[in-house]
Scaffold this active site. Sequence first.
Site: not given
Length: 465
Positions: A61-63, A67, A91, A96, A103, A357
């Site tokens: 969850h650092h970002r 996804k 990935k 970036d 997943k 995506s």
Amino acid sequence: MASIYDDFSRYFDEAAQFSDMDRGLLEQVKTCNNMYHMSFPVENEAGEIEVIEAYRAQHSHHRLPTKGGIRYSTMVDADEVKGLAALMTFKCAIVDVPFGGAKGGVCIDPYQRSPEFVERVTRRLVIELDHHSFIGPSIDVPAPDYGTGEREMAWIADTYRTLNPHDIDHFGCVTGKPLTLHGIPGRREATGLGVFHGIINCLSDPEAGHNLSPGLDGKRVIVQGLGNVGYHAARELSDHGARIVGIAEHDAGLYDANGLDMEAIAQHRWEHGGIAAFPAGQVFANSQETLEQPCDILVPAALEHQLTVDNADRIQAEVIAEAANAPTTPDADRILRDRGITLIPDLYLNAGGVTVSYFEWLKNLSHVSFDRMLVGAADMQSRRMLDTMQAITGNALPLHERAMLERGPTEIDIVNNSLAKTMGESYERISTLRRERGLPDLRTAAYLYSLELVAQSYVELGFFP
Ligand code: NAD
């Protein structure tokens, strides 16, 4: 056999040895933050109740949002999903893309089930995910993976929208949607196209460790899996001069040193569900044997654990391009590396899908296509330049040439050029790190680059002093 998560752990630990960052911090970077295991009932084709097992792992969850794709396969289990979610985190860092990794997996064989059953499973899955806050444009955004595609993504978007009518960004809850449902041109081909760019970048790198010349002209390629990733990668490679000499599918493999008609085989695969009956070259009933035939570039684009200690000694490729996730076990990786074979690692090579995506998600949040606001300005700029040149030289261009030069970029131009640039810059980052830190291979460099980037994000977020 070890799981994808075990493989990931080994690759991570090997790369982490080259980092002097705090061990506790690196342990956090490695750990999977959340895992949701669902069991839910769905009416099957016979009108009976069937209990479906499904998983969604959010690795980091650092970002946010997190996804990652959703795969439909009877092989799915918690460890597989956890390992693939972890790969997604790294990935995204490499290309970036500002997401954490996730997943999902649903334990069904979509090829053996009716579309109506698959739709019921998909819609019920979204209800489960939504009720537990595991989906949403700012929370967690699924995409296609093995066994899923635009059709499933459309059902996901529609179900989420029905459950969240007040969320104006509802179409940003999933990517890989059909174009007519706020998808983006180029997403379908993106992973395969990214694989093509990654291979070109590696061939142009004199320090990558292979003996191949830059460019694809005449290079012999074997592809395993003619699905979404494999088909589009093979098409791009072949359109740019490579010779597809081998194709391995679930039911058989074909090999012809003079080259195979890839499009005709793909057509046959779609029409007949396999390639065993296609009349071409040498046929391998055991499709795995195809991977061991002579070639310059081997592209595993189907499943995990295809290159193992059992066949690593017999692989004859100069470069292995990991289009699938986790196709090489760590023990096989070591054998192949010792044999001087260059591996382009999955966490870089198949990141084209998540890159596009990301573009689709941005488009959904801004509610406008990329070319719509750009194209008028680009046209105007070209028109002014052409008018000035005409005024200076006194020469007018023929009308059709002028029209071509005046035209601004279309959305697919923007997407494909941005993807190519991303794959180029990302390759540069990992190959530079490999050189500067004296790392043994591109995989270690890719892991080290991304794990340190994620660790740094945790520090900046204030998780660690
Ligand atoms: P897909 O379902 O579209 O295609 C998979 C293909 O592999 C099918 O043609 C299938 O028949 C074939 N196959 C199955 N078992 C096989 C076997 N034993 N030998 C040879 N071929 C076999 O799946 P996909 O989306 O192309 O995904 C392929 C791989 O790429 C997976 O590892 C997936 O996680 C990874 N990946 C996919 C994407 C994406 O955007 N779709 C993105 C990143 C990574």
